[in-house]
Design an enzyme around this catalytic site. Structure first.
Site, PDB file in Angstrom:
ATOM      1  N   GLU A  83       0.811  -1.206   0.084  1.00  0.00           N
ATOM      2  CA  GLU A  83       0.136  -0.049  -0.068  1.00  0.00           C
ATOM      3  C   GLU A  83       0.943   1.271  -0.082  1.00  0.00           C
ATOM      4  O   GLU A  83       1.996   1.208   0.552  1.00  0.00           O
ATOM      5  CB  GLU A  83      -0.829  -0.081   1.291  1.00  0.00           C
ATOM      6  CG  GLU A  83      -1.938  -1.104   1.057  1.00  0.00           C
ATOM      7  CD  GLU A  83      -2.888  -0.872   2.275  1.00  0.00           C
ATOM      8  OE1 GLU A  83      -4.138  -1.016   1.885  1.00  0.00           O
ATOM      9  OE2 GLU A  83      -2.484  -0.873   3.486  1.00  0.00           O
ATOM     10  N   CYS A  97       3.727   8.604   0.454  1.00  0.00           N
ATOM     11  CA  CYS A  97       4.305   7.595   1.359  1.00  0.00           C
ATOM     12  C   CYS A  97       4.478   6.360   0.833  1.00  0.00           C
ATOM     13  O   CYS A  97       3.315   5.714   0.342  1.00  0.00           O
ATOM     14  CB  CYS A  97       3.298   7.690   2.689  1.00  0.00           C
ATOM     15  SG  CYS A  97       3.987   6.488   3.965  1.00  0.00           S
ATOM     16  N   CYS A 104       6.184  -6.526   6.980  1.00  0.00           N
ATOM     17  CA  CYS A 104       7.296  -6.069   7.810  1.00  0.00           C
ATOM     18  C   CYS A 104       7.903  -7.203   8.751  1.00  0.00           C
ATOM     19  O   CYS A 104       7.234  -7.774   9.613  1.00  0.00           O
ATOM     20  CB  CYS A 104       7.126  -4.771   8.614  1.00  0.00           C
ATOM     21  SG  CYS A 104       8.467  -4.024   9.285  1.00  0.00           S
ATOM     22  N   CYS A 108       6.620  -4.369  15.254  1.00  0.00           N
ATOM     23  CA  CYS A 108       6.227  -3.365  16.225  1.00  0.00           C
ATOM     24  C   CYS A 108       4.846  -3.562  16.713  1.00  0.00           C
ATOM     25  O   CYS A 108       3.922  -3.877  15.914  1.00  0.00           O
ATOM     26  CB  CYS A 108       6.360  -2.015  15.818  1.00  0.00           C
ATOM     27  SG  CYS A 108       8.009  -1.595  15.005  1.00  0.00           S
ATOM     28  N   CYS A 111       1.804  -1.628  15.398  1.00  0.00           N
ATOM     29  CA  CYS A 111       1.518  -1.252  13.849  1.00  0.00           C
ATOM     30  C   CYS A 111       1.014  -2.389  13.166  1.00  0.00           C
ATOM     31  O   CYS A 111       1.354  -3.538  13.275  1.00  0.00           O
ATOM     32  CB  CYS A 111       3.138  -1.193  13.314  1.00  0.00           C
ATOM     33  SG  CYS A 111       3.024  -0.731  11.721  1.00  0.00           S
ATOM     34  N   GLY A 149       7.189  -1.581   6.001  1.00  0.00           N
ATOM     35  CA  GLY A 149       8.687  -2.179   5.818  1.00  0.00           C
ATOM     36  C   GLY A 149       9.525  -1.223   6.531  1.00  0.00           C
ATOM     37  O   GLY A 149       9.263  -0.085   6.937  1.00  0.00           O
ATOM     38  N   SER A 201      11.924   6.205  14.260  1.00  0.00           N
ATOM     39  CA  SER A 201      11.019   6.082  15.116  1.00  0.00           C
ATOM     40  C   SER A 201      11.408   5.403  16.303  1.00  0.00           C
ATOM     41  O   SER A 201      11.937   4.302  16.577  1.00  0.00           O
ATOM     42  CB  SER A 201      10.182   4.797  14.412  1.00  0.00           C
ATOM     43  OG  SER A 201       9.661   5.204  13.296  1.00  0.00           O
ATOM     44  N   HIS A 203       9.809   6.342  19.883  1.00  0.00           N
ATOM     45  CA  HIS A 203       8.657   5.852  20.581  1.00  0.00           C
ATOM     46  C   HIS A 203       8.570   5.462  22.134  1.00  0.00           C
ATOM     47  O   HIS A 203       7.688   5.353  22.871  1.00  0.00           O
ATOM     48  CB  HIS A 203       7.873   4.553  20.089  1.00  0.00           C
ATOM     49  CG  HIS A 203       7.497   4.847  18.687  1.00  0.00           C
ATOM     50  ND1 HIS A 203       7.251   6.066  17.903  1.00  0.00           N
ATOM     51  CD2 HIS A 203       7.560   3.969  17.409  1.00  0.00           C
ATOM     52  CE1 HIS A 203       7.092   6.044  16.756  1.00  0.00           C
ATOM     53  NE2 HIS A 203       7.180   4.784  16.367  1.00  0.00           N
ATOM     54  N   ASN A 277      -2.986   6.068  15.686  1.00  0.00           N
ATOM     55  CA  ASN A 277      -4.123   5.869  14.864  1.00  0.00           C
ATOM     56  C   ASN A 277      -4.543   4.300  15.138  1.00  0.00           C
ATOM     57  O   ASN A 277      -3.685   3.334  15.297  1.00  0.00           O
ATOM     58  CB  ASN A 277      -3.706   5.854  13.254  1.00  0.00           C
ATOM     59  CG  ASN A 277      -3.381   7.300  12.787  1.00  0.00           C
ATOM     60  OD1 ASN A 277      -3.862   8.148  13.331  1.00  0.00           O
ATOM     61  ND2 ASN A 277      -2.102   7.087  12.422  1.00  0.00           N
ATOM     62  N   CYS A 322      -0.522   6.618   9.346  1.00  0.00           N
ATOM     63  CA  CYS A 322       0.417   5.910   9.974  1.00  0.00           C
ATOM     64  C   CYS A 322       0.065   4.824  10.717  1.00  0.00           C
ATOM     65  O   CYS A 322      -0.673   4.822  11.557  1.00  0.00           O
ATOM     66  CB  CYS A 322       1.372   6.814  10.904  1.00  0.00           C
ATOM     67  SG  CYS A 322       1.875   8.334   9.941  1.00  0.00           S
TER      68      CYS A 322
HETATM   69  N1  SAH Z   1       9.969   0.717   9.467  1.00  0.00           N
HETATM   70  C1  SAH Z   1      10.002   2.222   9.489  1.00  0.00           C
HETATM   71  C2  SAH Z   1       8.998   2.949   8.647  1.00  0.00           C
HETATM   72  C3  SAH Z   1       7.639   2.290   8.549  1.00  0.00           C
HETATM   73  S1  SAH Z   1       6.702   2.998   9.936  1.00  0.00           S
HETATM   74  C4  SAH Z   1      10.096   2.878  10.918  1.00  0.00           C
HETATM   75  O1  SAH Z   1       9.520   2.233  11.728  1.00  0.00           O
HETATM   76  O2  SAH Z   1      10.261   4.027  10.973  1.00  0.00           O
HETATM   77  C5  SAH Z   1       6.206   4.609   9.597  1.00  0.00           C
HETATM   78  C6  SAH Z   1       5.810   5.438  11.110  1.00  0.00           C
HETATM   79  O3  SAH Z   1       4.304   5.124  11.310  1.00  0.00           O
HETATM   80  C7  SAH Z   1       6.742   5.085  12.128  1.00  0.00           C
HETATM   81  O4  SAH Z   1       7.188   5.917  12.701  1.00  0.00           O
HETATM   82  C8  SAH Z   1       5.729   4.241  12.909  1.00  0.00           C
HETATM   83  O5  SAH Z   1       6.277   3.927  14.045  1.00  0.00           O
HETATM   84  C9  SAH Z   1       4.518   4.920  12.654  1.00  0.00           C
HETATM   85  N2  SAH Z   1       3.410   4.238  13.004  1.00  0.00           N
HETATM   86  C10 SAH Z   1       3.165   2.689  13.155  1.00  0.00           C
HETATM   87  N3  SAH Z   1       1.947   2.366  13.623  1.00  0.00           N
HETATM   88  C11 SAH Z   1       1.368   3.462  13.886  1.00  0.00           C
HETATM   89  C12 SAH Z   1      -0.055   3.747  14.341  1.00  0.00           C
HETATM   90  N4  SAH Z   1      -0.606   2.799  14.794  1.00  0.00           N
HETATM   91  N5  SAH Z   1      -0.417   5.125  14.770  1.00  0.00           N
HETATM   92  C13 SAH Z   1       0.587   5.921  14.237  1.00  0.00           C
HETATM   93  N6  SAH Z   1       1.665   5.612  13.698  1.00  0.00           N
HETATM   94  C14 SAH Z   1       2.202   4.761  13.600  1.00  0.00           C
END
Ligand code: SAH
Length: 335
Positions: A83, A97, A104, A108, A111, A149, A201, A203, A277, A322
């Site tokens: 996507e 994006c 992936c 996490c 995600c 990914g 990222s 967190h 989200n 995201c």
């Molecule tokens: N693997 C890379 C790129 C993909 S994720 C990374 O981890 O940066 C892109 C962004 O979306 C990351 O900052 C990730 O932590 C965030 N993300 C993942 N799940 C999310 C969610 N449920 N709500 C908001 N952001 C989220």
């Protein structure tokens, strides 16, 4: 469009050397097919259509949200879903994006992309073609390798794709590569000499909490990741954007803001607070922090001189925001 295949094929067909560039420029200007390239001989257009797929991806579904955000679901030739999202802003910014892997491997907890498992790395042209697709929808001028990914685990393909993005109007300075903290990739990216932005990222401000959210922490603890980002800054002189998801009662307390301040040098990092989200990930284990909590967290950071912005969620109603990219398309109406 696989540029190497295009070049090889035109050479085999005995075409003059300027042809490949001519075809490529047409495609990057938003042409939808070879047929539209009227400056090419008709027979060549037919030949190319049979030998070089116009896109390495097939578009399965496209949804548009009321804020103008467009989400596309593609399949690779071997059936894997990916996507990508186009975000349109009033100031003219058009940001794509794009995904770098189908699924992936990093899992996490919050995600959706990790939840679908890991299918495979995308090729350079599969990465590029997501942006090329949106060029047929609108102008594009910003790129974020922040879809499904982990880009730095597929860096060779990512670099080839990034090097081609300026042909679509996406300059390196307007390109961000986001990582969950894959240290060898950060160092490799730093030495490539491209003026792209690195996003991390994070967190969580401590390893114990971060391990529960992002298992990759067991392999690369925060101190190592931050040190790699500082090396990146030293070489590239571009601040690293730290992404920080705001999870209620998990990582949004004032002492965690203070811990972030101790960790991040404001001369080298800036912070982007991300409202959570909803996804199916974590089986509803997470709730996003309230706006009030996000803003007081931001104030606590600002008091100590750490600049933070709050990300505006786009395309939530079509699961395009995201963390919501899971290769399952959506239920909203098709465009
Ligand atoms: N693997 C890379 C790129 C993909 S994720 C990374 O981890 O940066 C892109 C962004 O979306 C990351 O900052 C990730 O932590 C965030 N993300 C993942 N799940 C999310 C969610 N449920 N709500 C908001 N952001 C989220």
């Amino acid at each position: 469009m696989d540029r190497e295949l295009l070049e090889r094929t035109l050479a085999e067909l005995g075409q003059p050397s300027y042809r490949a560039r001519q075809v490529w420029e047409h495609a990057c200007a938003g042409a939808g097919s070879y047929e539209e390239m009227s400056s090419l001989p008709k027979s060549l257009r037919t030949e190319l259509a049979g030998r070089v797929p116009f896109s390495t991806l097939s578009l399965e579904q496209q949804l548009e949200a009321s804020d103008g955000t467009v989400k596309a679901l593609f399949r690779t030739f071997d059936g894997h879903p990916i996507e990508s999202v186009l975000m349109r802003y009033r100031d003219g910014r058009r940001s794509v994006c794009i995904s770098t892997q189908s699924g992936c491997p990093l899992q996490c907890a919050f995600c959706a992309s990790g939840q679908m498992g890991f299918k495979r790395d995308l090729t350079a042209w599969e990465i590029f073609d997501q942006a090329l697709h949106f060029r047929q929808v609108d102008q594009v001028n910003h790129g974020a390798l922040m879809g499904m990914g982990e880009p730095l685990m597929n860096l060779t393909a990512v670099l080839t794709a990034v090097r081609a993005l300026p042909d679509l109007g996406i300059g390196h300075r307007h390109t961000s590569v986001s990582t969950a903290g894959w240290v060898p990739g950060i160092d490799k990216l730093a030495t490539e000499g491209l003026p792209v932005r690195l996003a991390l990222s994070l967190h969580a401000p401590d390893d114990e909490l971060r391990r529960t959210l992002m298992p990759v922490t067991a392999r690369f603890p925060i101190a190592e990741v931050i040190a790699a980002c500082e090396r990146f800054y030293a070489l590239r002189r571009r601040k690293v954007l730290v992404e920080y998801l705001m999870l209620a009662g998990v990582n949004d307390r004032p002492e965690q803001a203070r811990a972030l301040v101790r960790l991040l040098d404001p001369g080298r990092f800036k912070l982007n607070l991300i409202p959570y989200n909803e996804t199916g990930a974590g089986r509803g284990a997470f709730r996003g922090s309230s706006r009030a909590v996000i803003y007081s967290f931001r104030q606590a950071l600002a008091k100590s001189g750490l600049e933070a912005t709050v990300r505006v969620a786009r395309g939530r109603e079509i699961d395009a925001a995201c963390g919501q990219l899971a290769g399952t398309a959506g239920t909203a109406s098709r465009t």
